[in-house]
Every structure is written in structure tokens, then in C-alpha cells.
Motif scaffolding. Sequence first.
Motif, PDB file in Angstrom:
ATOM      1  N   HIS A  96      44.936  26.783  29.955  1.00 49.04           N
ATOM      2  CA  HIS A  96      45.524  27.522  31.079  1.00 49.04           C
ATOM      3  C   HIS A  96      44.988  26.875  32.355  1.00 49.04           C
ATOM      4  CE1 HIS A  96      46.543  30.611  33.931  1.00 49.04           C
ATOM      5  NE2 HIS A  96      47.120  31.351  33.007  1.00 49.04           N
ATOM      6  N   PRO A  97      45.867  26.471  33.282  1.00 44.96           N
ATOM      7  CA  PRO A  97      45.392  25.752  34.478  1.00 44.96           C
ATOM      8  C   PRO A  97      44.436  26.586  35.331  1.00 44.96           C
ATOM      9  CG  PRO A  97      47.809  25.745  34.359  1.00 44.96           C
ATOM     10  CD  PRO A  97      47.324  26.592  33.230  1.00 44.96           C
ATOM     11  N   HIS A  98      44.527  27.915  35.234  1.00 42.86           N
ATOM     12  CA  HIS A  98      43.647  28.791  36.027  1.00 42.86           C
ATOM     13  C   HIS A  98      43.205  29.976  35.163  1.00 42.86           C
ATOM     14  CE1 HIS A  98      44.927  26.517  39.511  1.00 42.86           C
ATOM     15  NE2 HIS A  98      46.175  26.739  39.155  1.00 42.86           N
ATOM     16  N   LEU A  99      42.413  29.664  34.164  1.00 38.82           N
ATOM     17  CA  LEU A  99      42.011  30.733  33.247  1.00 38.82           C
ATOM     18  C   LEU A  99      41.256  31.843  33.979  1.00 38.82           C
ATOM     19  CD1 LEU A  99      42.236  31.482  30.265  1.00 38.82           C
ATOM     20  CD2 LEU A  99      40.070  30.321  29.858  1.00 38.82           C
ATOM     21  N   ASP A 100      40.525  31.460  35.030  1.00 36.83           N
ATOM     22  CA  ASP A 100      39.753  32.450  35.789  1.00 36.83           C
ATOM     23  C   ASP A 100      40.667  33.455  36.498  1.00 36.83           C
ATOM     24  OD1 ASP A 100      40.613  30.174  37.210  1.00 36.83           O
ATOM     25  OD2 ASP A 100      39.214  30.565  38.849  1.00 36.83           O
ATOM     26  N   LYS A 101      41.890  33.063  36.821  1.00 37.61           N
ATOM     27  CA  LYS A 101      42.810  33.973  37.524  1.00 37.61           C
ATOM     28  C   LYS A 101      43.825  34.608  36.564  1.00 37.61           C
ATOM     29  CE  LYS A 101      42.586  31.577  41.951  1.00 37.61           C
ATOM     30  NZ  LYS A 101      42.647  30.112  41.934  1.00 37.61           N
ATOM     31  N   SER A 102      43.793  34.188  35.321  1.00 35.84           N
ATOM     32  CA  SER A 102      44.752  34.681  34.340  1.00 35.84           C
ATOM     33  C   SER A 102      44.407  36.093  33.890  1.00 35.84           C
ATOM     34  CB  SER A 102      44.719  33.740  33.136  1.00 35.84           C
ATOM     35  OG  SER A 102      44.720  34.441  31.922  1.00 35.84           O
ATOM     36  N   ARG A 103      45.419  36.873  33.518  1.00 36.41           N
ATOM     37  CA  ARG A 103      45.151  38.175  32.894  1.00 36.41           C
ATOM     38  C   ARG A 103      45.309  38.069  31.381  1.00 36.41           C
ATOM     39  NH1 ARG A 103      48.656  42.355  33.805  1.00 36.41           N
ATOM     40  NH2 ARG A 103      47.080  43.840  33.144  1.00 36.41           N
ATOM     41  N   ALA A 104      46.465  37.587  30.960  1.00 39.50           N
ATOM     42  CA  ALA A 104      46.762  37.616  29.526  1.00 39.50           C
ATOM     43  C   ALA A 104      45.871  36.659  28.735  1.00 39.50           C
ATOM     44  CB  ALA A 104      48.227  37.285  29.301  1.00 39.50           C
ATOM     45  N   ASN A 105      45.858  35.402  29.137  1.00 38.49           N
ATOM     46  CA  ASN A 105      45.063  34.428  28.368  1.00 38.49           C
ATOM     47  C   ASN A 105      43.579  34.734  28.437  1.00 38.49           C
ATOM     48  OD1 ASN A 105      46.726  31.935  27.171  1.00 38.49           O
ATOM     49  ND2 ASN A 105      47.797  32.881  28.879  1.00 38.49           N
ATOM     50  N   GLN A 106      43.164  35.281  29.576  1.00 34.13           N
ATOM     51  CA  GLN A 106      41.753  35.647  29.676  1.00 34.13           C
ATOM     52  C   GLN A 106      41.436  36.812  28.720  1.00 34.13           C
ATOM     53  OE1 GLN A 106      38.982  37.169  33.158  1.00 34.13           O
ATOM     54  NE2 GLN A 106      40.164  35.389  33.795  1.00 34.13           N
ATOM     55  N   ALA A 107      42.366  37.755  28.623  1.00 34.76           N
ATOM     56  CA  ALA A 107      42.156  38.882  27.698  1.00 34.76           C
ATOM     57  C   ALA A 107      42.032  38.361  26.255  1.00 34.76           C
ATOM     58  CB  ALA A 107      43.298  39.882  27.805  1.00 34.76           C
ATOM     59  N   LEU A 108      42.856  37.385  25.920  1.00 32.07           N
ATOM     60  CA  LEU A 108      42.805  36.830  24.554  1.00 32.07           C
ATOM     61  C   LEU A 108      41.463  36.134  24.315  1.00 32.07           C
ATOM     62  CD1 LEU A 108      46.379  35.236  24.125  1.00 32.07           C
ATOM     63  CD2 LEU A 108      45.659  37.573  23.649  1.00 32.07           C
TER      64      LEU A 108
END
Length: 179
Positions: A9-21
Motif C-alpha cells: 500500500h503506497p500509504h499504509l500509515d494513512k490507510s484504513r482497510a489495509n491497516q486494519a488487516l
Amino acid sequence: MSIMVIAAHPHLDKSRANQALVHELQHHADIYVRDLYQDYPGGDIDVEREQQLLTQYDRVVFQFPFYWYSCPPLLKKWFDDVLTYGWAHGPEGKALKDKEFILATTTGGTEQSYQSGGDNGFTISELLRPIQRTLTRCNGIYLPAFVAFHVTPGTDAYLAAEAKRYAEHIQSSARALMH
Ligand SMILES: Cc1cc2nc3c(=O)[nH]c(=O)nc-3n(C[C@H](O)[C@H](O)[C@H](O)COP(=O)(O)O)c2cc1C
């Protein structure tokens, strides 16, 4: 069974879904989770290291947000750079023979929009086929994908439930996933 998750993810720190996973997988110390964009901020992939890591795990999961009906560019570059002729494919390229692969993606679109006759025109399985074929061309075993649909407006509770379903999916035996 050893599992490596390559999160792209190019911005995992700003992600909601991928960060939750990814957060859910922190409860599973035996699963090795990596942030590809953090590992290679300049995009210069260490092919030898990646190939070595691939040989160490029984199952590899590629986790990414669905971008323009495909994966983000660094993951595409990873496929281009790492899956080399003579190693991953070609007459002598057997390094990935029988390795299990799972795609895990999150979409903005609804599940219905990715069904036959839906707004996106193709099912999610159809749209994932180029990556599926890449992995089977490399003699890998392609297991059913995990898809979290319509994540953008998803509540925290929805994302948490999807994350639990994700953790179960990627740890399931190949036999359970195929039936
Ligand atoms: C550049 C870009 C392209 C996208 N393309 C699609 C797409 O083709 N299909 C879709 O369902 N969602 C698409 N989306 C929505 C993303 O899939 C969605 O924002 C992402 O899964 C949310 O995950 P995150 O919270 O981890 O960022 C796109 C988003 C961006 C930024």
C-alpha cells in the motif's frame, strides 16, 4: 505452515482497510508481515533477498488495495523484478514449484458491482486473472483470493470483522479453501 504477507500500500500509515488487516495479523506472531513500500521507498527491489525470502515460506500472501482494477505499481514491479526467467519460470525455473499464493485485496466498489452483470462489467475473479496466471506460470498454487469489498465507507466494526475473516482465510488449509 509458514506464511509471509507482502503488504503493498503506497500509504499504509494513512490507510484504513489495509491497516486494519495488517493490525489483525499482529495477533498472529507466526505470520511474517512486511510493508513493501517501507522496505523499498526508492522502488529499488533487492531481488536476491526477495527470492531467498520466497523460498523460506510455504505460503505467500500479496495484500493490496485494488487500484484501477489491478495492484499498486510497486507490487507490479516486484513481480517484474523478482519472478525471473530461469528461477521462477522457464524450463529450469522451478524455485516456486508448489508454493501456495493468495491474493488479498480491498475494493472501493461493492460486492454486487463485481458480480456478473454488475457495474464493473467483470467479476473480481476475472479481474485478478493476470496476477493469477503470473503465479501459476511460475508453477505456484493459486488459492482463492480474499476480498474485502466496499471498504471506503466501511465502519471500524466492519473493517475489524473483515480483518478477522482475513486472518482465518490466509491460515486455512488449501483443502479447506478449495471447497
Ligand atoms: C488510484 C486509485 C485507484 C482505485 N481504483 C479502484 C478500482 O479500480 N476499483 C475499486 O473498487 N476501488 C478502487 N479504488 C478504491 C480503493 O480500492 C480503496 O480506496 C482502498 O481499497 C481502500 O483501502 P485503504 O483504506 O487501505 O486505503 C481506487 C483508489 C485509488 C486511490
